[in-house]
Design an enzyme around this catalytic site. Structure first.
Site, PDB file in Angstrom:
ATOM      1  N   ASN A   9       0.865  -1.182   0.000  1.00 40.41           N
ATOM      2  CA  ASN A   9       0.000   0.000   0.000  1.00 40.41           C
ATOM      3  C   ASN A   9       0.901   1.232   0.000  1.00 40.41           C
ATOM      4  O   ASN A   9       1.529   1.535   1.007  1.00 40.41           O
ATOM      5  CB  ASN A   9      -0.896  -0.043   1.256  1.00 40.41           C
ATOM      6  CG  ASN A   9      -1.745   1.208   1.389  1.00 40.41           C
ATOM      7  OD1 ASN A   9      -1.777   2.050   0.487  1.00 40.41           O
ATOM      8  ND2 ASN A   9      -2.432   1.326   2.512  1.00 40.41           N
ATOM      9  N   TRP A  10       0.948   1.900  -1.141  1.00 34.35           N
ATOM     10  CA  TRP A  10       1.855   3.048  -1.272  1.00 34.35           C
ATOM     11  C   TRP A  10       1.309   4.277  -0.545  1.00 34.35           C
ATOM     12  O   TRP A  10       2.008   5.279  -0.433  1.00 34.35           O
ATOM     13  CB  TRP A  10       2.100   3.371  -2.748  1.00 34.35           C
ATOM     14  CG  TRP A  10       2.848   2.305  -3.503  1.00 34.35           C
ATOM     15  CD1 TRP A  10       3.323   1.118  -2.997  1.00 34.35           C
ATOM     16  CD2 TRP A  10       3.221   2.322  -4.890  1.00 34.35           C
ATOM     17  NE1 TRP A  10       3.958   0.397  -3.984  1.00 34.35           N
ATOM     18  CE2 TRP A  10       3.914   1.115  -5.157  1.00 34.35           C
ATOM     19  CE3 TRP A  10       3.033   3.232  -5.931  1.00 34.35           C
ATOM     20  CZ2 TRP A  10       4.415   0.805  -6.430  1.00 34.35           C
ATOM     21  CZ3 TRP A  10       3.535   2.923  -7.198  1.00 34.35           C
ATOM     22  CH2 TRP A  10       4.218   1.729  -7.444  1.00 34.35           C
ATOM     23  N   LYS A  11       0.041   4.213  -0.124  1.00 35.81           N
ATOM     24  CA  LYS A  11      -0.605   5.371   0.531  1.00 35.81           C
ATOM     25  C   LYS A  11      -0.388   6.616  -0.347  1.00 35.81           C
ATOM     26  O   LYS A  11      -0.368   6.486  -1.568  1.00 35.81           O
ATOM     27  CB  LYS A  11      -0.075   5.530   1.962  1.00 35.81           C
ATOM     28  CG  LYS A  11      -0.224   4.219   2.756  1.00 35.81           C
ATOM     29  CD  LYS A  11      -0.048   4.367   4.220  1.00 35.81           C
ATOM     30  CE  LYS A  11      -0.216   2.995   4.872  1.00 35.81           C
ATOM     31  NZ  LYS A  11      -0.117   3.035   6.331  1.00 35.81           N
ATOM     32  N   HIS A  94      -9.550   0.576   5.086  1.00 38.37           N
ATOM     33  CA  HIS A  94      -8.248   0.804   5.729  1.00 38.37           C
ATOM     34  C   HIS A  94      -8.463   1.700   6.951  1.00 38.37           C
ATOM     35  O   HIS A  94      -9.290   2.614   6.919  1.00 38.37           O
ATOM     36  CB  HIS A  94      -7.282   1.454   4.733  1.00 38.37           C
ATOM     37  CG  HIS A  94      -5.878   1.471   5.248  1.00 38.37           C
ATOM     38  ND1 HIS A  94      -5.450   2.405   6.164  1.00 38.37           N
ATOM     39  CD2 HIS A  94      -4.832   0.641   5.018  1.00 38.37           C
ATOM     40  CE1 HIS A  94      -4.177   2.151   6.457  1.00 38.37           C
ATOM     41  NE2 HIS A  94      -3.787   1.085   5.788  1.00 38.37           N
ATOM     42  N   GLU A  96      -6.907   4.116   8.057  1.00 38.00           N
ATOM     43  CA  GLU A  96      -6.761   5.561   7.805  1.00 38.00           C
ATOM     44  C   GLU A  96      -8.040   6.123   7.202  1.00 38.00           C
ATOM     45  O   GLU A  96      -8.422   7.260   7.492  1.00 38.00           O
ATOM     46  CB  GLU A  96      -5.533   5.818   6.902  1.00 38.00           C
ATOM     47  CG  GLU A  96      -4.240   5.632   7.688  1.00 38.00           C
ATOM     48  CD  GLU A  96      -3.051   5.154   6.878  1.00 38.00           C
ATOM     49  OE1 GLU A  96      -3.046   5.280   5.641  1.00 38.00           O
ATOM     50  OE2 GLU A  96      -2.101   4.630   7.511  1.00 38.00           O
ATOM     51  N   GLU A 166      -5.003  -5.460  10.420  1.00 37.04           N
ATOM     52  CA  GLU A 166      -4.017  -4.397  10.635  1.00 37.04           C
ATOM     53  C   GLU A 166      -4.311  -3.708  11.964  1.00 37.04           C
ATOM     54  O   GLU A 166      -5.156  -2.806  12.024  1.00 37.04           O
ATOM     55  CB  GLU A 166      -4.101  -3.355   9.511  1.00 37.04           C
ATOM     56  CG  GLU A 166      -3.752  -3.878   8.140  1.00 37.04           C
ATOM     57  CD  GLU A 166      -3.219  -2.770   7.228  1.00 37.04           C
ATOM     58  OE1 GLU A 166      -2.103  -2.930   6.747  1.00 37.04           O
ATOM     59  OE2 GLU A 166      -3.899  -1.760   7.031  1.00 37.04           O
ATOM     60  N   GLY A 172       2.619   2.064  10.818  1.00 38.78           N
ATOM     61  CA  GLY A 172       3.523   3.213  10.700  1.00 38.78           C
ATOM     62  C   GLY A 172       4.243   3.566  11.989  1.00 38.78           C
ATOM     63  O   GLY A 172       4.850   4.622  12.098  1.00 38.78           O
ATOM     64  N   SER A 211       3.749  -2.316  10.223  1.00 42.96           N
ATOM     65  CA  SER A 211       5.199  -2.330  10.413  1.00 42.96           C
ATOM     66  C   SER A 211       5.858  -3.644   9.990  1.00 42.96           C
ATOM     67  O   SER A 211       6.803  -4.110  10.632  1.00 42.96           O
ATOM     68  CB  SER A 211       5.563  -1.961  11.855  1.00 42.96           C
ATOM     69  OG  SER A 211       5.095  -0.646  12.152  1.00 42.96           O
ATOM     70  N   GLY A 232       3.016  -1.180   4.241  1.00 43.36           N
ATOM     71  CA  GLY A 232       2.986   0.244   3.922  1.00 43.36           C
ATOM     72  C   GLY A 232       4.379   0.744   3.601  1.00 43.36           C
ATOM     73  O   GLY A 232       4.907   0.529   2.504  1.00 43.36           O
ATOM     74  N   GLY A 233       5.013   1.379   4.588  1.00 46.20           N
ATOM     75  CA  GLY A 233       6.314   2.031   4.398  1.00 46.20           C
ATOM     76  C   GLY A 233       7.349   1.182   3.673  1.00 46.20           C
ATOM     77  O   GLY A 233       8.024   1.669   2.755  1.00 46.20           O
TER      78      GLY A 233
HETATM   79  P1  13P Z   1       3.152   0.241   7.639  1.00 50.48           P
HETATM   80  O1  13P Z   1       3.698  -1.009   7.025  1.00 50.48           O
HETATM   81  O2  13P Z   1       3.851   1.493   7.174  1.00 50.48           O
HETATM   82  O3  13P Z   1       3.046   0.124   9.124  1.00 50.48           O
HETATM   83  O4  13P Z   1       1.635   0.398   7.091  1.00 50.48           O
HETATM   84  C1  13P Z   1       0.774  -0.670   7.183  1.00 50.48           C
HETATM   85  C2  13P Z   1      -0.457  -0.343   6.407  1.00 50.48           C
HETATM   86  O5  13P Z   1      -1.255   0.469   6.813  1.00 50.48           O
HETATM   87  C3  13P Z   1      -0.648  -1.016   5.128  1.00 50.48           C
HETATM   88  O6  13P Z   1      -1.937  -0.808   4.644  1.00 50.48           O
END
Ligand code: 13P
Length: 249
Positions: A9-11, A94, A96, A166, A172, A211, A232-233
């Site tokens: 997920n590149w957000k 998600h 977020e 998640e 994050g 993470s 994510g990251g």
């Molecule tokens: P991180 O891997 O940056 O913690 O993000 C997880 C995430 O929200 C993937 O959708």
């Protein structure tokens, strides 16, 4: 055997140039990897990323979609539009989106249904906040999030869906759930489906997100009910993400 999945997920990250570099390194790196690999770029880049990924093992998905299929919904993107530009999957619910954009369980359920109606595979994200975990309601929260979708879409809809656990406190933050913590909730999710349909429970893939890094992926993916990751990251760094994909299978 459930085929593992690693989803990136590149957000809200990337540019045309960065995406092209990331994707070509990814395509080169995951060629021999047994896991299904899906990336989720921002909507404006989807068409281009999907075109670059065409013919490779990497699939592409949207990060969000509208509950409605067409009409006067300024700023929204429909499931059919995502399909039209080459997406096969879409993230739904998600944390977020739930926390920052007020998406309720019922909106998430409608998005799940809209995704399937358009021919997309929804990746339904569920998970508790730190406060909820500390007050011992993790399973109640996850059940409530699943119930909302099951009651609108039905249990069988999960034959063509993916679930991502998640925990909000792990996203994050660098604070990954321990393999045992992840496994406990994943087993709970599989048990939730098993109570409705044993075959489905065995089939549905449940990804862990929060993470995930190359250094912890193998241990997390080694747990019985963890079928891969939603990253994510670490999905923004080609080499790191490829190592995560390799760890999945
Ligand atoms: P991180 O891997 O940056 O913690 O993000 C997880 C995430 O929200 C993937 O959708």
């Amino acid at each position: 055997m459930r085929r593992p999945i690693v989803a990136g997920n590149w957000k809200m990250h990337g540019s045309r140039e960065e995406n092209a570099q990331l994707l070509s390194a990814l395509i080169a790196g995951v060629g021999a990897c047994a896991a299904e690999v899906i990336v989720f770029p921002p909507a404006v880049y989807l068409a281009e990323v999907a075109a670059l990924a065409q013919g490779s093992a990497v699939r592409v998905g949207g990060q969000n979609l509208c509950t409605e299929s067409i009409g006067a919904y300024t700023g929204e993107v429909s499931g059919a539009m995502l399909v039209d530009v080459g997406a096969s999957h879409v993230l739904v619910g998600h944390s977020e989106r739930r926390a920052l954009y007020g998406e309720s369980d019922s909106v998430v359920a409608r998005k799940f249904v809209a995704a399937q109606a358009a021919g997309l595979v929804p990746v339904l994200c569920v998970g508790e906040t730190l406060e909820e975990r500390e007050s011992g309601v993790t399973e109640a929260v996850v059940s409530r999030q699943l119930d909302a979708v099951v009651s609108l879409a039905g249990t069988a809809a999960f034959l063509k869906a993916i679930v991502a656990y998640e925990p909000v406190w792990a996203i994050g933050t660098g604070r990954t759930a321990s393999p045992n913590q992840a496994q406990a909730v994943h087993a709970f999710i599989r048990g939730y489906f098993s109570a409705k349909d044993v075959m489905l429970a065995d089939h549905v893939r449940v990804l862990y997100g929060g993470s995930v890094k190359a250094s912890n992926a193998a241990e997390l993916f080694g747990m019985a009910d963890v079928d891969g990751g939603l990253v994510g990251g670490a999905s923004l760094k080609a080499e790191e993400f490829v190592r995560i994909c390799v760890a999945a299978g």
